[in-house]
Motif scaffolding. Structure first.
Motif, PDB file in Angstrom:
ATOM      1  N   TYR A 181       0.696  -1.411   0.238  1.00  0.00           N
ATOM      2  CA  TYR A 181       0.254  -0.345   0.369  1.00  0.00           C
ATOM      3  C   TYR A 181       0.447   1.352   0.070  1.00  0.00           C
ATOM      4  O   TYR A 181       0.333   2.230   0.132  1.00  0.00           O
ATOM      5  CB  TYR A 181      -1.385   0.177   0.951  1.00  0.00           C
ATOM      6  N   ARG A 183       1.434   3.167  -3.170  1.00  0.00           N
ATOM      7  CA  ARG A 183       0.348   3.708  -3.867  1.00  0.00           C
ATOM      8  C   ARG A 183       0.018   5.002  -3.243  1.00  0.00           C
ATOM      9  O   ARG A 183      -0.494   5.916  -3.636  1.00  0.00           O
ATOM     10  CB  ARG A 183      -0.687   2.063  -3.661  1.00  0.00           C
ATOM     11  N   TYR A 208      -0.003   8.339  -4.649  1.00  0.00           N
ATOM     12  CA  TYR A 208      -1.503   9.085  -4.702  1.00  0.00           C
ATOM     13  C   TYR A 208      -1.467  10.784  -4.656  1.00  0.00           C
ATOM     14  O   TYR A 208      -1.937  11.527  -4.403  1.00  0.00           O
ATOM     15  CB  TYR A 208      -2.541   8.632  -3.716  1.00  0.00           C
ATOM     16  N   MET A 230      -5.240   4.353 -11.437  1.00  0.00           N
ATOM     17  CA  MET A 230      -3.813   3.466 -10.592  1.00  0.00           C
ATOM     18  C   MET A 230      -3.942   2.595  -9.325  1.00  0.00           C
ATOM     19  O   MET A 230      -3.327   2.035  -8.784  1.00  0.00           O
ATOM     20  CB  MET A 230      -3.532   4.815  -9.726  1.00  0.00           C
ATOM     21  N   ALA A 231      -5.290   2.125  -9.487  1.00  0.00           N
ATOM     22  CA  ALA A 231      -5.130   0.872  -8.278  1.00  0.00           C
ATOM     23  C   ALA A 231      -4.339  -0.084  -8.938  1.00  0.00           C
ATOM     24  O   ALA A 231      -4.134  -1.826  -8.230  1.00  0.00           O
ATOM     25  CB  ALA A 231      -6.887   0.627  -8.122  1.00  0.00           C
ATOM     26  N   ALA A 290      -1.963  -0.615  -9.484  1.00  0.00           N
ATOM     27  CA  ALA A 290      -1.094  -1.062  -8.482  1.00  0.00           C
ATOM     28  C   ALA A 290      -0.520  -2.266  -7.813  1.00  0.00           C
ATOM     29  O   ALA A 290       0.218  -2.863  -7.566  1.00  0.00           O
ATOM     30  CB  ALA A 290       0.136   0.292  -8.220  1.00  0.00           C
ATOM     31  N   TYR A 291      -2.268  -2.325  -7.337  1.00  0.00           N
ATOM     32  CA  TYR A 291      -2.370  -3.821  -5.801  1.00  0.00           C
ATOM     33  C   TYR A 291      -2.682  -4.866  -6.311  1.00  0.00           C
ATOM     34  O   TYR A 291      -2.289  -5.887  -6.167  1.00  0.00           O
ATOM     35  CB  TYR A 291      -3.746  -2.954  -5.791  1.00  0.00           C
ATOM     36  N   GLU A 328      -9.946  -1.327  -6.294  1.00  0.00           N
ATOM     37  CA  GLU A 328      -9.289  -2.067  -5.373  1.00  0.00           C
ATOM     38  C   GLU A 328      -9.723  -3.779  -5.632  1.00  0.00           C
ATOM     39  O   GLU A 328      -9.832  -5.125  -6.723  1.00  0.00           O
ATOM     40  CB  GLU A 328      -9.252  -2.129  -4.401  1.00  0.00           C
TER      41      GLU A 328
END
Length: 647
Positions: free
Chosen positions: A384, A387, A391, A429-430, A432-433, A509
């Motif tokens: 996290y 991220r 952000y 950009m989620a 990245a999870y 997510e």
């Protein structure tokens, strides 16, 4: 051959192996008592006298010809308690297929498995296999941000009965850590791409130690020495051998081209090629057996390499028909193994059906997963914190680009652009999870296959643990961007903006989770998630107003687009209580971009802007409800996929 069969079926004499180091033997003594009691239930060391299989075959259908292809053909074998069996063969020979079939796992995609699998001469079911065994996969599934002790404690929490008190659980974990030579690394993390932790050999030992927390009586290992040099390979197998002998474990491992010292640690050998058995028996008898078949091993040759060379049909030698050689070897073995008996009647062996499985309370599992996920989430920067940084950077970027917008009509479009850009790129950009979730998914699959964790507990823990971090991200972004841009200066408006961003991130997510369980490959999951977010941007009502949007895209995608409801909610929150001034061409003459009932005095109501985008001002509760329904829908669909994919 009768003499060989007699030797193969003799009980194992539990003596100290001369090849093992004194330190290894001394460490193994630390866990002696831990294998005699599991969850308050006394266990004798010979709970599993033997593990055997007869006529075990695996077949698949060819996609091209639709004909049945045998990838494992009528293989037999027996391993006694305290023995270690090495399954060897060239690449693609069926080693992992055989191991999976023995563990009651899906042997191969679309495969059908037949034959008998017995423990103590009794047929053993999937539930019993999970009760008495553990499976260590070739690809490690350790969580890199946990320490050695944390990894072991969480494994104990997922597998030991709730009746096992904390002190006993901790002692069992500490003893296993010591027995596998990891005491000095107990508080060292496993290792992440950013922070180095254990060495390759230490990770392998930790994998095996983790699988022994509940004192399984049968241990399956898929290439436990892959990726290790000869010294590390010997170290891992030596630790395992001493534990197996002391506690009468049945150990079955597929292994690829071991060194001579590692090879000599195994008691029995099963050679397979093209799914057919070429040899099964005491490891020391293999060289003599193949010498009788006309294959004499040269001096100073690694016996494992020599044996693999004989049965490898991928090698082409001048004047040699390798397929004919394999056919000859398998036919010779089929004739010689006729006297083998796997012993279906063993009255002295315990009746496994009478042994009650003791498992943790179902409510304990989600709690253990939550605690483990929480440690990973706050400790691993990849999960996290990267991220959070991304952000925060986006918030600063937007705040400085759209700096101090005013209540004039020239700033209406920048306000709209900022709302769209912020919500759309926050969700985009989620992606990245994806890598962090795939790591969790891989761990879950291993634990599920061993009967430890179910899809519901995994899904619930994954969802709940992300909420505080997503809220933190939304709060940081809002605190920076909201006031720099100059959105409506009202406490209620700010908290609604924060709520919409939070729901946007939760939905994004949830989409990542759904796509990743359907396509559990990093590149594919990344591409599909990015494409889906791009589609949602196109149809959310900003680029093309809802009234203008193509009928197909409107009814097929717009109404299931969470970004559409987030965008509408943010627009209503910003514009429905604002009034903007028009451009004054000359005194008393105004040019207004949006028609409305205040144009005559040079004003534009925010409702007039919303009307141009076909956005109503009374739909906030509906938009919130639809967004929550989409989030729940994504999570339920992901849960259904996990339930359907049982392996």
């Amino acid at each position: 051959m009768a003499t060989w069969v007699h030797r193969m079926c003799q009980p194992l004499h539990l003596h100290r192996h001369p090849d093992l180091t004194e330190k290894t033997r001394r460490n193994a003594l630390d866990v002696e008592s831990q294998f005699n009691r599991v969850d308050g239930m006394d266990l004798v060391n010979d709970l599993i006298h033997s593990f055997a299989w007869s006529g075990l075959s695996v077949e698949v259908k060819s996609r091209k010809t639709k004909k049945t292809i045998s990838i494992l053909t009528k293989t037999n074998g027996i391993v006694l308690g305290g023995e270690m069996l090495a399954i060897m063969g060239p690449s693609g020979s069926g080693k992992t297929t055989l191991l999976n079939a023995l563990a009651h796992r899906v042997a191969a995609a679309g495969a059908t498995t037949s034959g008998d699998i017995l423990a103590n001469g009794q047929h053993i079911s999937l539930e019993q296999i999970r009760q008495f065994s553990s499976y260590v996969e070739q690809e490690g599934s350790l969580i890199g941000s946990l320490t050695v002790r944390e990894t072991m404690l969480f494994a104990a929490g997922l597998s030991l009965s709730s009746n096992t008190d904390k002190a006993e659980r901790k002692k069992r974990v500490d003893d296993l850590i010591s027995s596998f030579g990891l005491k000095d690394q107990a508080d060292t993390i496993v290792g992440t791409p950013i922070k180095k932790g254990l060495s390759g050999g230490q990770k392998k030992r930790l994998e095996v130690a983790t699988s022994l927390v509940t004192a399984p009586r049968i241990l399956f290992l898929d290439e436990p020495t892959s990726g290790l040099d000869s010294t590390m390979s010997y170290e891992v197998v030596a630790h395992l051998k001493d534990v197996a002998r002391r506690h009468n474990l049945v150990v079955i491992a597929s292994i690829h081209q071991p060194s001579t010292t590692t090879f000599n640690l195994f008691d029995k050998l099963h050679l397979v090629s093209k799914g057919k058995t070429c040899f099964f028996g005491p490891r020391g008898s293999a060289i003599a057996y193949f010498a009788d078949q006309g294959h004499q091993m040269p001096m100073e040759t690694n016996p494992a390499e020599f044996l693999l060379d004989i049965i490898n049909t991928d090698l082409v030698r001048e004047g040699t028909d390798m397929v004919a050689r394999l056919d000859h070897l398998t036919e010779a073995w089929n004739e010689s193994r006729a006297a083998i008996s796997i012993g279906t009647n063993q009255p002295e062996a315990p009746d496994l059906s009478t042994i009650r499985a003791v498992k943790p309370n179902p409510w304990v599992i989600p709690w253990v997963l939550l605690r483990r996920s929480w440690i990973k989430a706050y400790r691993d920067i990849v999960t996290y914190w990267i991220r959070v940084i991304m952000y925060l950077g986006l918030a600063i970027l937007m705040g400085t680009v759209f700096l101090r917008l005013d209540s004039t009509q020239k700033d209406i479009q920048p306000f709209i652009n900022a709302l769209f850009f912020g919500s759309a790129f926050m969700s985009f950009m989620a992606v990245a999870y994806v890598p962090a979730f795939l790591e969790d998914l891989h761990t879950f699959r291993k634990e599920r296959a061993n009967g430890l964790v179910g899809p519901l507990a995994f899904s619930a823990a994954n969802f709940l643990i992300g909420l505080p971090f997503l809220f933190l991200i939304a709060l940081i972004f809002s605190l920076v961007a909201y006031f720099l841009i100059g959105f409506r200066q009202d406490a209620g408006a700010f908290f609604y903006f924060l709520l919409w961003l939070f729901l946007d991130l939760v939905a994004a997510e949830s989409l990542v989770v759904l796509v990743s369980v359907i396509f559990p490959v990093f590149v594919v999951a990344l591409a599909v998630t990015a494409f889906a977010n791009g589609l949602w941007m196109c149809v959310d009502g900003f680029l093309v107003p809802i009234g203008t949007l193509n009928v197909f895209w409107k009814y097929v995608t717009h109404y299931i687009d969470y970004q559409a409801y987030v965008f509408q909610g943010m627009m209503a929150n910003e514009f429905k209580h604002r009034v903007y001034s028009c451009a004054e061409l000359e005194r008393g003459v105004f040019q207004c971009m949006y028609p409305g009932n205040l144009v005559s005095i040079g004003k534009i109501r925010g409702e007039d802007v919303l009307r141009a985008f076909d956005i109503g001002t009374m739909g906030t509760s509906h938009w919130l409800a639809y967004t929550v329904v989409i989030i729940v829908g994504y999570r339920l669909l992901a849960l259904i996929v996990l339930l359907l994919r049982k392996h």
